[in-house]
Structure formats: C-alpha cells, structure tokens
Design a protein around this motif. Structure first.
Motif, mmCIF file in Angstrom:
data_model
loop_
_atom_site.group_PDB
_atom_site.id
_atom_site.type_symbol
_atom_site.label_atom_id
_atom_site.label_comp_id
_atom_site.label_asym_id
_atom_site.label_seq_id
_atom_site.Cartn_x
_atom_site.Cartn_y
_atom_site.Cartn_z
ATOM 1 N N ASN B 224 112.316 -40.469 105.698
ATOM 2 C CA ASN B 224 111.410 -40.981 106.932
ATOM 3 C C ASN B 224 112.378 -40.458 108.139
ATOM 4 O O ASN B 224 113.135 -41.539 108.482
ATOM 5 N N SER B 225 112.448 -39.926 108.642
ATOM 6 C CA SER B 225 113.524 -39.688 109.167
ATOM 7 C C SER B 225 113.577 -39.121 110.779
ATOM 8 O O SER B 225 112.302 -39.231 111.390
ATOM 9 N N VAL B 226 114.353 -39.691 111.933
ATOM 10 C CA VAL B 226 114.360 -39.509 113.227
ATOM 11 C C VAL B 226 115.845 -39.016 113.475
ATOM 12 O O VAL B 226 115.919 -39.857 113.385
ATOM 13 N N ALA B 227 115.417 -37.983 114.675
ATOM 14 C CA ALA B 227 116.453 -37.720 115.063
ATOM 15 C C ALA B 227 115.799 -37.448 116.774
ATOM 16 O O ALA B 227 115.390 -36.803 116.899
ATOM 17 N N GLU B 228 117.297 -37.776 117.630
ATOM 18 C CA GLU B 228 116.644 -37.662 118.865
ATOM 19 C C GLU B 228 118.017 -37.089 119.563
ATOM 20 O O GLU B 228 118.892 -37.000 119.045
ATOM 21 N N PHE B 229 117.305 -36.003 120.551
ATOM 22 C CA PHE B 229 118.276 -35.192 121.376
ATOM 23 C C PHE B 229 118.376 -35.588 123.183
ATOM 24 O O PHE B 229 117.301 -35.027 123.383
ATOM 25 N N ARG B 244 115.786 -29.446 102.753
ATOM 26 C CA ARG B 244 115.782 -29.022 101.094
ATOM 27 C C ARG B 244 115.502 -29.882 100.645
ATOM 28 O O ARG B 244 116.796 -30.201 99.388
ATOM 29 N N GLU B 245 114.959 -31.570 100.529
ATOM 30 C CA GLU B 245 114.427 -32.157 100.179
ATOM 31 C C GLU B 245 114.282 -31.405 97.623
ATOM 32 O O GLU B 245 113.908 -30.842 97.953
ATOM 33 N N ASN B 246 113.834 -32.207 97.393
ATOM 34 C CA ASN B 246 113.613 -32.062 96.019
ATOM 35 C C ASN B 246 112.141 -31.637 96.381
ATOM 36 O O ASN B 246 112.088 -32.625 96.884
ATOM 37 N N VAL B 247 111.767 -31.370 94.964
ATOM 38 C CA VAL B 247 110.396 -30.897 94.889
ATOM 39 C C VAL B 247 108.910 -31.997 94.514
ATOM 40 O O VAL B 247 108.154 -31.550 94.981
ATOM 41 N N ASN B 248 109.627 -33.240 94.319
ATOM 42 C CA ASN B 248 108.867 -33.766 94.161
ATOM 43 C C ASN B 248 108.938 -35.505 95.607
ATOM 44 O O ASN B 248 108.230 -35.930 95.528
ATOM 45 N N ALA B 249 109.402 -35.132 96.605
ATOM 46 C CA ALA B 249 110.300 -35.943 97.693
ATOM 47 C C ALA B 249 108.926 -35.471 98.883
ATOM 48 O O ALA B 249 107.923 -34.605 98.462
ATOM 49 N N PHE B 250 109.074 -36.558 99.776
ATOM 50 C CA PHE B 250 107.983 -36.667 100.792
ATOM 51 C C PHE B 250 109.210 -36.779 101.990
ATOM 52 O O PHE B 250 109.819 -37.818 101.940
ATOM 53 N N HIS B 251 108.746 -36.309 102.529
ATOM 54 C CA HIS B 251 109.986 -36.225 103.503
ATOM 55 C C HIS B 251 109.107 -36.177 105.454
ATOM 56 O O HIS B 251 107.875 -35.241 105.788
ATOM 57 N N LEU B 252 108.808 -37.077 106.175
ATOM 58 C CA LEU B 252 108.850 -37.180 107.054
ATOM 59 C C LEU B 252 109.482 -37.370 108.092
ATOM 60 O O LEU B 252 110.292 -38.450 108.472
ATOM 61 N N ALA B 253 109.397 -36.541 109.529
ATOM 62 C CA ALA B 253 111.003 -36.537 110.349
ATOM 63 C C ALA B 253 109.815 -36.282 111.518
ATOM 64 O O ALA B 253 108.848 -35.540 111.464
ATOM 65 N N ASN B 254 110.407 -37.091 112.098
ATOM 66 C CA ASN B 254 110.568 -36.688 114.120
ATOM 67 C C ASN B 254 111.245 -36.129 114.489
ATOM 68 O O ASN B 254 112.290 -37.136 114.110
ATOM 69 N N CYS B 255 111.256 -35.906 115.713
ATOM 70 C CA CYS B 255 112.639 -35.257 116.432
ATOM 71 C C CYS B 255 112.542 -35.037 117.247
ATOM 72 O O CYS B 255 111.300 -34.355 118.121
ATOM 73 N N ALA B 256 112.956 -35.318 118.714
ATOM 74 C CA ALA B 256 112.248 -35.714 120.087
ATOM 75 C C ALA B 256 113.670 -35.149 120.752
ATOM 76 O O ALA B 256 115.145 -35.573 120.664
ATOM 77 N N VAL B 257 113.129 -33.915 122.245
ATOM 78 C CA VAL B 257 114.520 -33.413 122.693
ATOM 79 C C VAL B 257 114.020 -33.873 123.820
ATOM 80 O O VAL B 257 112.965 -32.998 124.678
#
Lengths: 264, 445
Positions: B224-229, B244-257
């Motif tokens: 569960n990632s967050v990036a701020e720019f 490029r997570e592995n194929v079993n992973a769950f990837h929830l991401a937010n990026c704000a610019v």
C-alpha cells in the motif's frame, strides 16, 4: 533475360480465388522461368493485386480452384512465412507502418529468420549494419532510415525503396512487385528501377504489377500480360505495353475473343 | 461484500497499529517534541481510516476492480527482517544511478543504498530526515495526497514509519536519476512504502520509483504505497514508476503531484506485476503555465488485474496536459483505465489531450477504458480518444511475408505497441531492461 532452356520457377494453373464470397481471380495461367521478367498490366479491379497477394498467401483470399507450383513445391500448401522462406517475396503496394519497431531491428530479424531457414549464417547487429548499409547505397537511401520506425512517416517513395531494400536483403527467387511504381516521382522511379535491374539475375525471376508503361521504360520485361476480370486476356512481348500505352486498354477488346485464356 | 469480513480486516489492522490516536509512538527513541508533527499526522490518519469504509464494486471509483479478496488476507504490517545481500539485489540496480534508496518490506536498508549527493540534496530516509530537516519535511509530507476520502492513503499514513525523501534545492540540477527501490521479501504481510519528492524553484531531477519482489514466486503480500510530488515554480521532474511486484501480490498505490508556476512534470508509469493492482495518479495544476506529460503502460496476462485511475485537475489557466495510456491484456487478464480530466471554470486556455489505446491479445481478456472529461471553462482545447482492438491482420501478414512465424510476428507487434510508451523513458539502461522484459513476456504468450 529469357532463355528457353531455363528451369520453370513458377507454374500457375487455372487459378481461381475469392474474398468474402466474391470471385476475383477466374482462371489464371502463368508460367515463369528463372531469369525472366514478367509485367502484369490491367485496369483497376482486374485482379492484378489480388493475384500478387494470393501468391504471397494473404489470409483474406481463398483459392477455390487451380494450382501453384513453385520449384516443384505446392505453394498453396505453405503458410505465408514458409513461402517467404522458400523464396517468394512480395513488395507491397501499401507497405505497413509499424511504430515502435526500428527499421534496422525489423530488417535484421527478417534477414536472420530467412538465413536460418536456409541454413546459412545469421549476422549480429554490427555485421548486419555493414551489410545493410551497402545495400542501402544501391537504393540511395539515407542511413537515418535504419533508426526510424518501420515505414512510419516515410514518404510514398521512401516506403517503396524500403520494400526493394528488403528484397535486396532477402534475395528471393521470385520477386513480386505490386505497383511499386505508383506514387513515385521520376527520380525515385529510376532509383527503384536501377535497384530491381541490379537484383535481377539468371537465377531469379520478377513479376512487375503495374498500371502504366512508364516503369517498363526502365525495367524491360520479357513478357507483358494483360489482365481483365480476373484472367490474363493477352500476352505479348515488351512491345505490347507500348501498344497499350498508345491505344488504351479498350483497344484489346477488338481481338479479345481470340486471345482469351491464352498465356505464356 | 460481506460487512463482517470488512470489520475483521480493519480490526485486525488496527490491532497491529503501534499507537492509538491519542497515545505516543512506542518505537520512537528521539525526543518527543521533534517528531510531534509526525505523530499528529499519523493520529489524524488513524482517526480518518477508522471512519472510512472498505471500497466495493458498488462504489463508482471501484466498479471494475473487486478488491474483496484482500479482506480474506488479514496481513499484518511487515516487521524489519532479513536484509538480502548485494548479490541478490544488485541486478535490480540502475547503472546510471549514484543516488539510490533501498527499502526492504518498507524498512530502509542503508547497506544497500547509496547516497552520493548529500551535500547538494536533501536525500535519505524519512525517519532520519524527519528530525534533521523537520521543517522542510513537515511542510510537505501529507500535504498533497488526498486522505479525506481514500482509505488506503489514510492507512498508509496511519502506518507510516519510514520512507524515501528527496528534496532538490532551488536552481539545482541533478544529472543522474535517483532510484527509489522498494523490495518485497516477506509473504503474508502488508507494507507501506512512502515517498516524498520535492523540486524547489528552477530545479531538475529524474526519479525512478520501483516496486519489485525479490523472488518471482514468493507468496502473496500487500503493498500500500503513497508518493507525493511537489514541483515549485519552474521545477522539472521526470518520474518513472515501475510496478513489477510478483504475481501473487496486491498493489494499492496513490501518487499525488502538485504543480506550481511553469513547472513541468513528465511521467512514465509501467504496470506489469501483481495479481490485483490499483494505481491512482492525481495531478493538480496549482498555478499557471505548468505542464504535464503522462505516459502509461499496463502489460498483463493470466488472471492479473491492473487498474489505473488518473485525475488531472486544471485549477488554473494556461496549463497543458498530455496523456497517453496503453493496456495490453492477454490470457484472462483484465485492464482498467479511468482518465478523468477536470477543467475548472477559471482554467481558460487549458490545452489537454488524452489518448487511451488498448490491445486485447486473447478472447478471454478484458479491457475497460473510460475517458472522463469535466470541462467548466469555455476557452479550452481538450482532445481525447479511446480505442480497443486486436493486432492488425495486415501488419501480421506483412511480417509473415518477410519470413517471420505467426508467433514471432504477433510478439513483435505487441512489443512495438508497448515500446512506444517505453521509448519515453529517459534512462537508457532502464529502457533497455524493460524492452527486454516486454520482449520476453510477449515471447512467452
């Protein structure tokens, strides 16, 4: 040049083909020997380009009758890639643009695929670069073409030159040039013709598909065939193209009955 | 969605929180007041996360992406564990890079990181810089990402313990790309990567934000990632984001610019991994004359789902946004693109274009694309287009007529479709690596 003793390369017998239930080719007969240049002329819709595509194995066309022998092989039994590997090359009327693939990458992949099928050595990128630049000189092509995406943003003349470049690299036994002259200005036409003449040998053969006599001023055919309604209705020597140029295609209709179905 | 499962998952998460909203952070070893601001930020996020509901397919923003499988995985936050050796991690490094921050399951790994420009930049991990540069970091952290309605950003902030911080001072140009490498190693855990990237006035930099699993076949985990720019006036940032997570992973991401006057943000987002991934990109034109160029590629197969939601908010006049997004779905994969562009009433002379092009490689794959333009100003240029198609038959025939097999022809065309996006990556070695990855992936199709 024609030589009666040369081997038969391509033998088309009574070829019928259709697309989407419309019959386009209606009994083509044509024999091509090594060393020969054949011109196939005719009006729009006469079936010239369909004939070229059927030779290359385009999936849109279904052959319903007839045979095509290519060096004792049943050409119709081969998928397009195996026809190319066997030595059939189609220069496209409308070469396809492939954004994202560098021309050099595409040319090397095609070259090495054909080479490996023929059991000859593949070239690494550096070796291939030297090799292709030599061929490009023949066609007066700017080396920049190697770095650009395949045909993307090329002018009509540049695309046609790229087709002839591919023919020069792949060294086919039979080159089928589908309206390679269309859209070319006179300078580009001369360059392309020079390239084709250079590539034409006693071992291979060419079929030039064209509307106009103009191309045949620069590439002199051994035979000229006229197509209409899916058949070759007249065959002659290079002088036939000049007659057509002078009198137009209607001129043939006078003696059409006598020549129908007869071919080289 | 079953309400009780929902409660179970969130309850489980909160039990694992090291602090209550009114308590102190037990892990802290530093004087209380130096990180007070950070504790407050977390406390607010904990409160907010407690109020927000788990999204379901009944929510418009989530209607194509069912994340209910995640509720059956009560993964606790990862703990600091074994740090893999250089031999395992080095293949992931980028050769042009001199500044690299590596995080293992969300924990900073100084032994794998490399900081060359410490005199020129503020660069390092959040835990260290939150005290050393408390003023700068507290001015920006949590200020750009939207946590009011977003459970996952709230959770990320609630569990915030470390992260990557890069601040480029004004008039500074960073020549080499900065690599932020987030490596997952522990199965059945959740980790919360966090990044804060600030370009001060007239600065320039390139950042690679990279999510990767060390083993291709290790078990399921949640990122569960967050990036701020933040780009100040005339700042320029090139941002490459790789999932490029592995194929079993769950990837929830937010990026704000957040874009200030005449700043320029260029991004390339590539999603190839994870079983289910969701990437939200929110771009705000806070001042005039700014520009963004956003390219995206999702390349998925088997039963993967990749969902990209972008929102480009033209709040001010004279800004330009160009967006190109491509999805390639094979197998039974499902790709989603939702591209919202808002042009506010006073954002006159906005120039915006969006293109969504999609390639279906199998009959069972699915792609949902939705351009969503909300235009409230009258003197603007907004172009958009969306296509979903299969490989062009004429292109395949052209290649076959040159001797290529059906498979080779299809692979080359698929590669070319994706390579158009990868070509915008300004880091040569990375571009090359990804092109090879795409070639290999299409080869196995």
């Amino acid at each position: 040049m024609k030589n009666e003793n040369n081997q038969i390369l391509l033998d088309v017998q009574n070829l019928y083909a259709s697309t989407q239930d419309t019959e386009i080719l209606k009994g083509i007969n044509l024999t091509v020997k090594r060393g020969e240049i054949h011109a196939v002329m005719g009006l729009n819709g006469s079936g010239k380009s369909t004939f070229a595509k059927v030779l290359a194995g385009h999936p849109d066309y279904t052959v319903t009758q007839g045979k095509i022998q290519f060096e004792q092989q049943d050409l119709l039994a081969l998928p397009p890639e195996e026809r190319a590997q066997a030595g059939v090359f189609l220069a496209f009327q409308y070469p396809i643009e492939i954004p994202g693939v560098a021309n050099s990458q595409f040319l090397r992949l095609a070259y090495n695929t054909i080479q490996s099928k023929r059991g000859t050595d593949e070239l690494d990128p550096l070796e291939f670069d030297d090799f292709v630049r030599g061929k490009m000189k023949l066609l007066e092509m700017n080396p920049d073409f190697l770095d650009r995406s395949v045909n993307e943003g090329f002018s009509g003349g540049e695309k046609k030159r790229n087709e002839i470049l591919q023919m020069a690299l792949l060294e086919p036994k039979l080159g089928v040039l589908d309206e390679t002259d269309s859209g070319l200005d006179i300078d580009a036409l001369k360059i392309v013709a020079k390239g084709v003449n250079h590539l034409s040998t006693e071992q291979n053969a060419m079929i030039l598909i064209t509307h106009y006599q103009r191309l045949l001023d620069h590439i002199v055919p051994d035979y000229v065939h006229v197509m209409e309604a899916g058949r070759i209705i007249k065959t002659g020597g290079k002088e036939l193209a000049l007659e057509l140029e002078k009198h137009g295609y209607d001129w043939l209709h006078g003696d059409r009955q006598n020549n129908a179905g007869i071919s080289a | 969605m079953n309400e009780s499962k929902n409660i179970d998952y969130l309850t489980c998460l909160f039990k694992s929180l090291p602090a209550q909203s009114n308590g102190s952070l037990s892990q802290d070893t530093l004087p209380e007041d130096q990180k007070l601001w950070l504790k407050r930020l977390r406390a607010q996020a904990i409160d907010k996360a407690g109020q927000l509901k788990w999204p379901t397919v009944k929510d418009e923003e989530w209607r194509f992406t069912d994340i209910s499988p995640l509720t059956r995985l009560p993964f606790k936050p990862a703990k600091a564990g074994h740090v893999p050796g250089l031999s395992e991690t080095q293949p992931l490094f980028i050769e042009e890079t001199v500044n690299r921050l590596v995080f293992i399951d969300g924990f900073f790994a100084p032994e794998l990181s490399s900081i060359a420009d410490e005199n020129q930049l503020i660069i390092g991990n959040l835990d260290t810089l939150a005290t050393r540069h408390a003023h700068t970091v507290s001015t920006h952290l949590g200020q750009y990402v939207q946590s009011q309605q977003n459970l996952f950003t709230a959770l990320n902030t609630a569990f915030l313990h470390d992260g990557a911080v890069v601040v480029v001072p004004q008039n500074t140009v960073v020549d080499q790309p900065v690599h932020l490498l987030f490596i997952a190693t522990q199965a059945e855990t959740t980790h919360y990567p966090r990044s804060l990237i600030v370009g001060e006035a007239n600065s320039q930099m390139t950042v690679v934000e990279d999510y990767v699993a060390l083993q291709a076949d290790n078990g399921a985990y949640i990122t569960n990632s967050v990036a701020e720019f933040k780009l100040a006036a005339n700042a320029q940032i090139q941002h490459i984001r790789l999932q490029r997570e592995n194929v079993n992973a769950f990837h929830l991401a937010n990026c704000a610019v957040s874009l200030d006057y005449a700043s320029r943000y260029q991004a390339v987002n590539v999603a190839m991994g994870a079983k289910i991934s969701r990437f939200n990109l929110d771009i705000s034109f806070k001042e005039e004359a700014a520009e963004c160029v956003i390219d995206g590629l999702a390349l998925i197969t088997d039963e993967q789902l990749a969902d990209t939601h972008t929102c480009i908010d033209h709040l001010k006049p004279n800004c330009t946004s160009n967006q190109q997004h491509k999805c390639i779905a094979d197998g039974k994969a499902h790709a989603v693109f939702n591209g919202k562009i808002i042009v506010r009433p006073n954002a006159q002379k906005t120039n915006s274009s969006q293109s969504s092009r999609n390639l279906l490689l199998s009959n069972e794959a699915q792609i949902d694309t939705k351009p969503q333009l909300e235009i409230f100003a009258d003197d603007v240029k907004c172009a958009h287009g969306a296509t979903v198609g299969q490989l062009d038959k004429e292109e395949v025939f052209y290649l076959k007529s040159r001797g290529l097999s059906e498979l080779a022809a299809r692979n080359l065309l698929t590669y070319a479709f994706g390579a158009e996006i990868l070509n915008s990556i300004p880091v040569a070695s990375l571009k090359h690596t990804l092109e090879q990855t795409v070639l290999n992936q299409t080869r196995s199709c």
